[in-house]
Design an enzyme around this catalytic site. Structure first.
Site, PDB file in Angstrom:
ATOM      1  N   GLN A 155     -63.798  34.205  41.732  1.00 38.82           N
ATOM      2  CA  GLN A 155     -62.653  34.341  42.637  1.00 38.82           C
ATOM      3  C   GLN A 155     -61.928  35.673  42.437  1.00 38.82           C
ATOM      4  O   GLN A 155     -61.410  36.245  43.395  1.00 38.82           O
ATOM      5  CB  GLN A 155     -61.703  33.171  42.356  1.00 38.82           C
ATOM      6  CG  GLN A 155     -60.690  32.907  43.446  1.00 38.82           C
ATOM      7  CD  GLN A 155     -61.246  32.073  44.584  1.00 38.82           C
ATOM      8  OE1 GLN A 155     -61.900  31.077  44.355  1.00 38.82           O
ATOM      9  NE2 GLN A 155     -60.983  32.479  45.802  1.00 38.82           N
ATOM     10  N   LYS A 203     -58.675  29.150  39.504  1.00 37.26           N
ATOM     11  CA  LYS A 203     -59.363  27.982  40.060  1.00 37.26           C
ATOM     12  C   LYS A 203     -58.909  26.755  39.290  1.00 37.26           C
ATOM     13  O   LYS A 203     -58.514  26.866  38.115  1.00 37.26           O
ATOM     14  CB  LYS A 203     -60.884  28.140  39.907  1.00 37.26           C
ATOM     15  CG  LYS A 203     -61.700  27.239  40.803  1.00 37.26           C
ATOM     16  CD  LYS A 203     -61.820  27.770  42.222  1.00 37.26           C
ATOM     17  CE  LYS A 203     -62.482  26.789  43.144  1.00 37.26           C
ATOM     18  NZ  LYS A 203     -62.777  27.365  44.462  1.00 37.26           N
ATOM     19  N   SER A 206     -56.123  32.031  53.559  1.00 39.63           N
ATOM     20  CA  SER A 206     -55.099  31.465  52.670  1.00 39.63           C
ATOM     21  C   SER A 206     -54.028  32.513  52.387  1.00 39.63           C
ATOM     22  O   SER A 206     -52.825  32.213  52.374  1.00 39.63           O
ATOM     23  CB  SER A 206     -55.723  31.024  51.351  1.00 39.63           C
ATOM     24  OG  SER A 206     -56.212  29.711  51.445  1.00 39.63           O
ATOM     25  N   GLY A 243     -57.653  24.337  48.759  1.00 36.11           N
ATOM     26  CA  GLY A 243     -58.701  23.309  48.746  1.00 36.11           C
ATOM     27  C   GLY A 243     -60.024  23.827  48.206  1.00 36.11           C
ATOM     28  O   GLY A 243     -60.199  25.014  47.972  1.00 36.11           O
ATOM     29  N   ASP A 244     -60.932  22.922  47.958  1.00 34.03           N
ATOM     30  CA  ASP A 244     -62.316  23.230  47.584  1.00 34.03           C
ATOM     31  C   ASP A 244     -63.073  21.907  47.768  1.00 34.03           C
ATOM     32  O   ASP A 244     -62.583  21.006  48.465  1.00 34.03           O
ATOM     33  CB  ASP A 244     -62.400  23.740  46.132  1.00 34.03           C
ATOM     34  CG  ASP A 244     -63.782  24.321  45.790  1.00 34.03           C
ATOM     35  OD1 ASP A 244     -64.087  25.425  46.268  1.00 34.03           O
ATOM     36  OD2 ASP A 244     -64.565  23.667  45.079  1.00 34.03           O
ATOM     37  N   ASN A 254     -66.441  21.014  54.722  1.00 28.82           N
ATOM     38  CA  ASN A 254     -65.613  21.974  55.452  1.00 28.82           C
ATOM     39  C   ASN A 254     -66.369  23.256  55.786  1.00 28.82           C
ATOM     40  O   ASN A 254     -66.371  23.715  56.940  1.00 28.82           O
ATOM     41  CB  ASN A 254     -64.362  22.283  54.617  1.00 28.82           C
ATOM     42  CG  ASN A 254     -63.532  23.386  55.217  1.00 28.82           C
ATOM     43  OD1 ASN A 254     -63.684  24.555  54.876  1.00 28.82           O
ATOM     44  ND2 ASN A 254     -62.676  23.039  56.154  1.00 28.82           N
ATOM     45  N   THR A 266     -63.556  29.622  56.202  1.00 31.83           N
ATOM     46  CA  THR A 266     -64.696  29.976  55.347  1.00 31.83           C
ATOM     47  C   THR A 266     -65.979  29.989  56.171  1.00 31.83           C
ATOM     48  O   THR A 266     -66.787  30.920  56.080  1.00 31.83           O
ATOM     49  CB  THR A 266     -64.790  28.998  54.157  1.00 31.83           C
ATOM     50  OG1 THR A 266     -63.517  28.947  53.521  1.00 31.83           O
ATOM     51  CG2 THR A 266     -65.819  29.459  53.151  1.00 31.83           C
TER      52      THR A 266
HETATM   53  P1  NDP Z   1     -66.522  19.742  50.898  1.00 34.90           P
HETATM   54  O1  NDP Z   1     -66.109  18.786  49.849  1.00 34.90           O
HETATM   55  O2  NDP Z   1     -65.829  19.739  52.195  1.00 34.90           O
HETATM   56  O3  NDP Z   1     -68.087  19.573  51.197  1.00 34.90           O
HETATM   57  C1  NDP Z   1     -69.040  19.735  50.179  1.00 34.90           C
HETATM   58  C2  NDP Z   1     -70.399  19.366  50.735  1.00 34.90           C
HETATM   59  O4  NDP Z   1     -71.371  19.642  49.749  1.00 34.90           O
HETATM   60  C3  NDP Z   1     -70.527  17.891  51.061  1.00 34.90           C
HETATM   61  O5  NDP Z   1     -71.448  17.752  52.108  1.00 34.90           O
HETATM   62  C4  NDP Z   1     -71.095  17.319  49.767  1.00 34.90           C
HETATM   63  O6  NDP Z   1     -71.838  16.126  49.941  1.00 34.90           O
HETATM   64  C5  NDP Z   1     -72.010  18.440  49.319  1.00 34.90           C
HETATM   65  N1  NDP Z   1     -72.081  18.445  47.846  1.00 34.90           N
HETATM   66  C6  NDP Z   1     -71.060  18.597  46.961  1.00 34.90           C
HETATM   67  N2  NDP Z   1     -71.503  18.535  45.709  1.00 34.90           N
HETATM   68  C7  NDP Z   1     -72.837  18.336  45.790  1.00 34.90           C
HETATM   69  C8  NDP Z   1     -73.850  18.202  44.851  1.00 34.90           C
HETATM   70  N3  NDP Z   1     -73.591  18.245  43.533  1.00 34.90           N
HETATM   71  N4  NDP Z   1     -75.122  18.025  45.314  1.00 34.90           N
HETATM   72  C9  NDP Z   1     -75.381  17.987  46.637  1.00 34.90           C
HETATM   73  N5  NDP Z   1     -74.452  18.109  47.590  1.00 34.90           N
HETATM   74  C10 NDP Z   1     -73.193  18.287  47.178  1.00 34.90           C
HETATM   75  O7  NDP Z   1     -66.462  21.184  50.205  1.00 34.90           O
HETATM   76  P2  NDP Z   1     -66.378  22.612  50.903  1.00 34.90           P
HETATM   77  O8  NDP Z   1     -67.196  22.618  52.139  1.00 34.90           O
HETATM   78  O9  NDP Z   1     -64.958  23.001  50.948  1.00 34.90           O
HETATM   79  O10 NDP Z   1     -67.044  23.541  49.784  1.00 34.90           O
HETATM   80  C11 NDP Z   1     -68.461  23.784  49.748  1.00 34.90           C
HETATM   81  C12 NDP Z   1     -68.749  25.000  48.901  1.00 34.90           C
HETATM   82  O11 NDP Z   1     -68.071  26.144  49.448  1.00 34.90           O
HETATM   83  C13 NDP Z   1     -68.285  24.928  47.444  1.00 34.90           C
HETATM   84  O12 NDP Z   1     -69.171  25.679  46.643  1.00 34.90           O
HETATM   85  C14 NDP Z   1     -66.942  25.630  47.474  1.00 34.90           C
HETATM   86  O13 NDP Z   1     -66.568  26.137  46.206  1.00 34.90           O
HETATM   87  C15 NDP Z   1     -67.249  26.745  48.460  1.00 34.90           C
HETATM   88  N6  NDP Z   1     -66.091  27.350  49.093  1.00 34.90           N
HETATM   89  C16 NDP Z   1     -65.210  26.588  49.816  1.00 34.90           C
HETATM   90  C17 NDP Z   1     -64.146  27.198  50.434  1.00 34.90           C
HETATM   91  C18 NDP Z   1     -63.209  26.443  51.321  1.00 34.90           C
HETATM   92  O14 NDP Z   1     -62.378  27.093  51.965  1.00 34.90           O
HETATM   93  N7  NDP Z   1     -63.309  25.141  51.452  1.00 34.90           N
HETATM   94  C19 NDP Z   1     -63.875  28.631  50.255  1.00 34.90           C
HETATM   95  C20 NDP Z   1     -64.910  29.347  49.564  1.00 34.90           C
HETATM   96  C21 NDP Z   1     -65.946  28.706  48.981  1.00 34.90           C
HETATM   97  P3  NDP Z   1     -71.099  14.693  49.851  1.00 34.90           P
HETATM   98  O15 NDP Z   1     -70.284  14.589  51.095  1.00 34.90           O
HETATM   99  O16 NDP Z   1     -72.194  13.702  49.741  1.00 34.90           O
HETATM  100  O17 NDP Z   1     -70.268  14.781  48.591  1.00 34.90           O
END
Ligand code: NDP
Length: 444
Positions: A111, A126, A376, A165-166, A240, A209
């Protein structure tokens, strides 16, 4: 031993059992070698690499809360305030059973560089907890979020540390945390971002994102003589980032044919129905089998497999280390021209190396997914000014920021003799900015 290797050894020694943190530090330090070579004595004297790889502060605390059966549950929680060299600590809160200190440190470290690339005045941090929001009632989620914030509020503030969020933390969780912060402090400040529009959130934060990922991918393709329109895209994740990446990809004329969650994945050769995906994942919070049940063109597969599908572009948007060497080989063999990381570090080191060696364009997460933190920061600006910008205003700013990030990483890669190596370019451009700020502020 070189300065880079010395510092990397120290990081391993002082942070045992934190493989994701080691991986992230190795990836960054390794690509900084040509920069350090140009001034090793001064970097050593100022201990820049030791300081940049060591968080300013690490908070560990317990979160007790009461479940619906009346039993007390306890979770581990973390906030790593990594670097305030260029502004208040800024970075999300991850709620997932896999969360531990090493994962939060890897994310905080990434980050720092990502936030520097946005060009906005934000430092890196974080946080998170091993609390699993899945299957919890709304009341249980609120109980956890309130207890989490009851401890965390002592260490954050609109000018010191601004979480967001994350994974597992969306607008609902941010809302409960913000409510508790306000109740405890009496402050209606921009202490959290990703808030709902009704309580000070910014337009486009939800989409930022995913949209930013597509804006940066588009710039990268353009610079290499390709265009996004007409391309077939494989996306992993169904959260997301994945949802709004799919939405923007389709708006820009591409076809998204896959997405996934932790249980399985969908192949939809006619193109993903984003509205249906949102109903299934955002509203009903249920399994992807529900998507397949309502869409005749979609096939559901259990387990992993998104990247075995033939596509022009792959956008891993789920979690760290999800795109393995075997996936990289399948993508290259299937003619994939570009991979851009929507998630943080979703591509393993071996897979990234294989992709580069195969001539596949590669955009690292710290550049490609920086749109979320960029908006953000725009939310913080609006909160500080008590203003509310329109969707179009924020979206235009986001496009400019992503275009600026691409220019910065492209130029840094060229300047250090690695044209097209955007991973190195991102590390170098982010590092140079943070290191300069550290030097200006003396030994702190
Ligand atoms: P969400 O919780 O909205 O979605 C995560 C997705 O990934 C879900 O479909 C989830 O499946 C899947 N997932 C999570 N963990 C695992 C795992 N161990 N194995 C397989 N699938 C998995 O998170 P985001 O979309 O917000 O974040 C996704 C990624 O993007 C992360 O790496 C985050 O750090 C990164 N990110 C997010 C930002 C944001 O603004 N939200 C900004 C920058 C980076 P299930 O629904 O089954 O749990």
């Amino acid at each position: 031993m070189s300065y880079v290797d010395e510092v990397y050894e120290r990081v391993i020694r002082e942070n045992p059992s934190q493989p994701e943190f080691h991986q992230a530090v190795h990836e960054v330090l390794d690509s900084l070698r040509p920069v350090i070579d140009r001034g090793e004595a001064a970097y050593r004297r100022d201990a820049i690499l030791e300081r940049i790889t060591m968080p300013e502060r690490q908070l560990l605390f317990r979160v007790p809360w009461v479940d619906d059966s009346g039993s007390v549950q306890v979770n581990n929680a973390f906030r790593v305030q990594f670097s305030s060299a260029i502004g208040p600590y800024k970075g999300g809160i991850r709620l997932h059973p896999s969360v531990n200190l090493g994962i939060i440190k890897f994310l905080g470290f990434e980050q720092v560089f990502k936030n520097a690339l946005t060009g906005l005045p934000i430092g890196g941090g974080k946080g998170g907890s091993d609390f699993d929001p899945k299957g919890k009632s709304d009341r249980e989620i609120m109980a956890f979020c309130q207890s989490f914030m009851t401890e965390l509020h002592k260490y954050i503030g609109a000018d010191t540390d601004v979480p967001a969020g994350d994974i597992g933390t969306g607008a609902r969780e941010i809302g409960y945390m913000y409510g508790q912060y306000k109740r405890l402090t009496g402050l209606c400040s921009g202490v959290l971002t990703g808030k709902g529009i009704a309580c000070g959130g910014s337009p486009v934060r939800r989409e930022a994102t995913g949209y930013g990922l597509l804006y940066l991918t588009q710039e990268m393709l353009k610079a290499n003589g390709h265009q996004l329109a007409g391309k077939t895209i494989a996306i992993s994740g169904a959260g997301n980032v994945a949802i709004y990446a799919a939405q923007k990809a389709q708006q820009l004329g591409a076809k998204v044919i896959t997405f996934s969650d932790s249980a399985g994945w969908i192949y939809d050769p006619e193109g993903v129905d984003v509205a249906l995906l949102r109903r299934v994942k955002e509203e009903r919070r249920t399994s992807l089998t529900a998507y397949a049940a309502e869409r005749s063109s979609a096939v559901y597969h259990e387990g992993r497999g998104v990247f075995t599908v033939k596509c022009d572009i792959a956008l891993p948007c789920a979690t760290q280390n999800e795109l393995l060497l075997c996936d990289a080989k399948a993508l290259a063999a299937n003619g994939c021209i570009a991979v851009a990381e929507g998630a943080n570090m979703p591509v393993t080191a071996e897979a990234a190396e294989y992709l580069s060696g195969s001539g596949v364009l590669f955009a690292p997460g710290k550049a490609a997914n920086a749109g979320g933190v960029a908006v953000s920061a725009l939310e913080m600006s609006q909160n500080a000014q008590r203003l509310h910008w329109t969707f179009e205003e924020v979206d235009n700013k986001l496009q400019n920021i992503m275009s600026g990030i691409f220019t910065a990483i492209d130029s840094a890669a060229r300047e250090y003799g690695m044209p097209g190596n955007y991973a190195a370019g991102a590390n170098i451009a982010g590092f140079l900015k943070v290191a300069a700020a550290m030097r200006e502020q003396g030994v702190v």
